[in-house]
Motif scaffolding. Structure first.
Motif, mmCIF file in Angstrom:
data_model
loop_
_atom_site.group_PDB
_atom_site.id
_atom_site.type_symbol
_atom_site.label_atom_id
_atom_site.label_comp_id
_atom_site.label_asym_id
_atom_site.label_seq_id
_atom_site.Cartn_x
_atom_site.Cartn_y
_atom_site.Cartn_z
ATOM 1 N N CYS A 106 -40.026 -4.998 14.928
ATOM 2 C CA CYS A 106 -39.083 -4.414 13.807
ATOM 3 C C CYS A 106 -39.680 -4.439 12.430
ATOM 4 O O CYS A 106 -40.426 -5.421 12.081
ATOM 5 N N TYR A 107 -39.379 -3.361 11.587
ATOM 6 C CA TYR A 107 -39.859 -3.123 10.188
ATOM 7 C C TYR A 107 -39.274 -4.180 9.505
ATOM 8 O O TYR A 107 -38.152 -4.819 9.390
ATOM 9 N N GLY A 108 -40.260 -4.944 8.655
ATOM 10 C CA GLY A 108 -39.982 -6.078 7.918
ATOM 11 C C GLY A 108 -40.362 -7.445 8.408
ATOM 12 O O GLY A 108 -40.404 -8.468 7.816
ATOM 13 N N TYR A 109 -40.517 -7.475 9.943
ATOM 14 C CA TYR A 109 -41.129 -8.803 10.339
ATOM 15 C C TYR A 109 -42.543 -8.286 11.345
ATOM 16 O O TYR A 109 -43.014 -7.476 11.463
ATOM 17 N N ASP A 110 -43.190 -9.685 11.255
ATOM 18 C CA ASP A 110 -44.609 -9.403 11.933
ATOM 19 C C ASP A 110 -44.157 -9.294 13.621
ATOM 20 O O ASP A 110 -43.393 -9.128 14.131
ATOM 21 N N GLU A 111 -45.463 -9.388 14.361
ATOM 22 C CA GLU A 111 -45.092 -9.119 15.648
ATOM 23 C C GLU A 111 -44.524 -10.169 16.545
ATOM 24 O O GLU A 111 -43.835 -10.047 17.496
ATOM 25 N N GLY A 120 -45.503 7.660 0.777
ATOM 26 C CA GLY A 120 -46.339 7.354 1.933
ATOM 27 C C GLY A 120 -45.832 6.087 2.427
ATOM 28 O O GLY A 120 -46.697 5.567 3.146
ATOM 29 N N VAL A 121 -44.423 5.777 2.355
ATOM 30 C CA VAL A 121 -44.251 4.431 3.103
ATOM 31 C C VAL A 121 -43.740 4.933 4.527
ATOM 32 O O VAL A 121 -43.077 5.811 4.814
ATOM 33 N N THR A 122 -44.346 4.142 5.502
ATOM 34 C CA THR A 122 -44.208 4.560 6.866
ATOM 35 C C THR A 122 -43.521 3.379 7.569
ATOM 36 O O THR A 122 -43.324 2.408 7.164
ATOM 37 N N THR A 123 -43.047 3.668 8.790
ATOM 38 C CA THR A 123 -42.311 2.701 9.747
ATOM 39 C C THR A 123 -43.402 1.807 10.299
ATOM 40 O O THR A 123 -44.703 2.029 9.867
ATOM 41 N N SER A 124 -42.951 0.810 11.130
ATOM 42 C CA SER A 124 -43.944 -0.321 11.490
ATOM 43 C C SER A 124 -44.938 0.389 12.595
ATOM 44 O O SER A 124 -46.116 -0.164 12.901
ATOM 45 N N ALA A 125 -44.663 1.582 12.995
ATOM 46 C CA ALA A 125 -45.613 2.346 13.934
ATOM 47 C C ALA A 125 -46.512 3.326 13.370
ATOM 48 O O ALA A 125 -47.179 4.110 13.741
ATOM 49 N N GLY A 126 -46.289 3.338 11.787
ATOM 50 C CA GLY A 126 -47.416 4.220 11.137
ATOM 51 C C GLY A 126 -46.628 5.486 10.962
ATOM 52 O O GLY A 126 -47.437 6.547 10.456
ATOM 53 N N ARG A 127 -45.413 5.881 11.335
ATOM 54 C CA ARG A 127 -45.067 7.048 11.319
ATOM 55 C C ARG A 127 -44.313 7.377 10.135
ATOM 56 O O ARG A 127 -43.476 6.385 9.555
ATOM 57 N N TRP A 158 -40.955 8.114 7.909
ATOM 58 C CA TRP A 158 -39.585 7.923 8.248
ATOM 59 C C TRP A 158 -38.549 8.904 8.383
ATOM 60 O O TRP A 158 -38.981 10.123 7.738
ATOM 61 N N THR A 159 -37.706 8.828 9.300
ATOM 62 C CA THR A 159 -36.385 9.937 9.456
ATOM 63 C C THR A 159 -35.363 9.324 9.042
ATOM 64 O O THR A 159 -35.183 7.939 9.146
ATOM 65 N N GLN A 160 -34.218 10.120 8.810
ATOM 66 C CA GLN A 160 -32.798 9.388 8.810
ATOM 67 C C GLN A 160 -32.430 9.029 9.953
ATOM 68 O O GLN A 160 -31.673 7.887 9.661
ATOM 69 N N GLN A 161 -32.992 9.190 11.122
ATOM 70 C CA GLN A 161 -32.821 8.496 12.355
ATOM 71 C C GLN A 161 -33.057 7.117 12.554
ATOM 72 O O GLN A 161 -32.220 6.118 12.697
ATOM 73 N N SER A 162 -34.644 7.023 12.133
ATOM 74 C CA SER A 162 -35.074 6.149 12.160
ATOM 75 C C SER A 162 -34.855 4.868 11.054
ATOM 76 O O SER A 162 -35.025 3.582 11.354
ATOM 77 N N LEU A 163 -34.249 5.457 9.853
ATOM 78 C CA LEU A 163 -33.985 4.548 8.762
ATOM 79 C C LEU A 163 -32.544 4.155 9.058
ATOM 80 O O LEU A 163 -32.222 2.848 8.945
ATOM 81 N N SER A 164 -31.695 4.857 9.712
ATOM 82 C CA SER A 164 -30.192 4.485 10.062
ATOM 83 C C SER A 164 -30.544 3.515 11.158
ATOM 84 O O SER A 164 -29.907 2.373 10.910
ATOM 85 N N TYR A 199 -38.719 17.168 10.112
ATOM 86 C CA TYR A 199 -40.062 17.122 8.934
ATOM 87 C C TYR A 199 -41.301 17.778 9.537
ATOM 88 O O TYR A 199 -42.298 17.148 9.479
ATOM 89 N N GLY A 200 -41.001 19.233 10.005
ATOM 90 C CA GLY A 200 -42.263 19.878 10.393
ATOM 91 C C GLY A 200 -42.870 20.448 9.255
ATOM 92 O O GLY A 200 -42.783 20.319 8.119
ATOM 93 N N CYS A 201 -43.839 21.500 9.611
ATOM 94 C CA CYS A 201 -44.510 22.156 8.782
ATOM 95 C C CYS A 201 -43.602 23.194 7.845
ATOM 96 O O CYS A 201 -44.315 23.497 6.872
ATOM 97 N N GLY A 202 -42.711 23.755 8.746
ATOM 98 C CA GLY A 202 -41.699 24.679 7.748
ATOM 99 C C GLY A 202 -42.461 26.107 7.759
ATOM 100 O O GLY A 202 -42.030 26.890 7.135
ATOM 101 N N ARG A 203 -43.298 26.460 8.559
ATOM 102 C CA ARG A 203 -44.024 27.727 8.633
ATOM 103 C C ARG A 203 -43.765 28.664 9.828
ATOM 104 O O ARG A 203 -44.299 29.766 9.890
#
Length: 321
Positions: A3-8, A45-52, A54-60, A165-169
């Motif tokens: 969980c983001y905010g806590y260690d393993e 450049g703030v990422t999730t605990s998996a290094g990805r 953030w999206t609205q879904q993951s933050l929610s 959050y794709g390339c938009g192209r």
């Protein structure tokens, strides 16, 4: 996955991440939109605990997590106080849930009903992107979403914003693409060789509902045993999460096998002519079900040149089942 905010171990706070959580909580409770907050985190450049990113879904999901308030859960229900420090207090947690669950925050005309034949994951962005191995070494890989053009013409696009959050192209016109996909899919559905392969792939699922039902029950029992073992501290949180992830994958695969068997049984005809006749008047969801029998995804690549009015089939890479 931790969980983001806590260690393993799930019991020690990572203060740098906890600071981000408290900041986000304050901003959301102050009225800032999730979209704006996520955009800011991604820009920093703030990422999730998996290094990805953030999206609205993951933050929610993170903000709803009772763990942040020091609460322990079992199968989605709060069962007491956890043996770890809270990052936010319980009152703040309740305020967050009330805010995030407020019906007024939802889009008034949102619906889960599909309106486009290929929405929901059939189309994947094939725009080439660079990585550490050099330029154009991998594709964007994000799903395309439905979006009409300024003139109202239906189309599929790679969104640079939420939710992918794709390339938009990448953009492709819907009508001509759907006609091409339908023609190819119907030809495959009418092929005895393809149908035989599909039937072999789903195995005895059509007649084995009881067996698969038993397997699903066994998965649930395994999850319950793992939860009890974790509650007794016989296994770690990391092990419990791994067991839950494996169980989810197994359940998803079994349900897809059952769904494929049901689609095969519901195949309305076997000749190209009869299938084409059925397709004309079939409801959209029935068409999508038939597509799902044979089509895994289509990778949509960039247009070779601008201003082309007809469908450029060289842009399309079909991945069949």
């Amino acid at each position: 996955m931790r969980c983001y905010g806590y260690d393993e171990t799930g019991r020690e706070v990572i203060e740098a991440e906890a600071t981000v959580i408290r900041e986000v909580v304050q901003r959301v409770l102050a009225g800032e939109s999730m979209r704006s907050t996520v955009a800011d985190l991604r820009a920093r450049g703030v990422t999730t605990s998996a290094g990805r990113p953030w999206t609205q879904q993951s933050l929610s999901r993170l903000l709803r997590n009772p763990r942040l308030a020091g609460l322990k859960t079992y199968r989605g229900e709060v069962v007491g106080k956890g043996q770890w420090p809270a990052i936010i207090d319980r009152d703040t947690h309740k305020k967050l849930l009330a805010l995030l669950d407020d019906p007024s925050r939802k889009q008034p005309y949102s619906t889960n009903v599909r309106k486009y034949l290929l929405s929901g994951g059939f189309l994947i962005c094939g725009y080439p992107l660079p990585d550490e191995n050099g330029p154009e070494t991998h594709i964007d890989g994000k799903p395309l979403y439905t979006q009409p053009s300024n003139s109202g013409k239906r189309g599929y696009v790679c969104r640079s914003g939420s939710p992918s959050y794709g390339c938009g192209r990448i953009r492709i016109a819907a009508d001509s693409l759907e006609e091409e996909v339908a023609a190819r899919a119907l030809a495959r559905l009418a092929s005895p060789k393809v149908r035989a392969r599909l039937e072999a792939a789903v195995g005895s699922a059509a007649d084995g509902n009881e067996h698969i039902g038993g397997v699903l029950e066994a998965i649930d029992e395994r999850l319950e045993e793992a939860g009890q073992a974790y509650a007794k501290r016989e296994i770690s949180l990391v092990t419990l999460k791994a067991i839950e992830e494996q169980a989810r994958n197994e359940r998803r695969d079994l349900k897809e096998k059952l769904a494929q068997a049901a689609r095969l049984q519901a195949l309305p005809a076997t000749t190209p002519e009869a299938l084409a006749e059925w397709w004309v008047d079939a409801p959209l969801e029935r068409r999508r079900e038939m597509l799902a029998l044979v089509l895994d995804r289509i990778i949509v690549k960039p247009a070779s040149r601008a201003g082309v009015v007809h469908l450029d089939t060289d842009r399309l890479e079909f991945v069949w089942k």
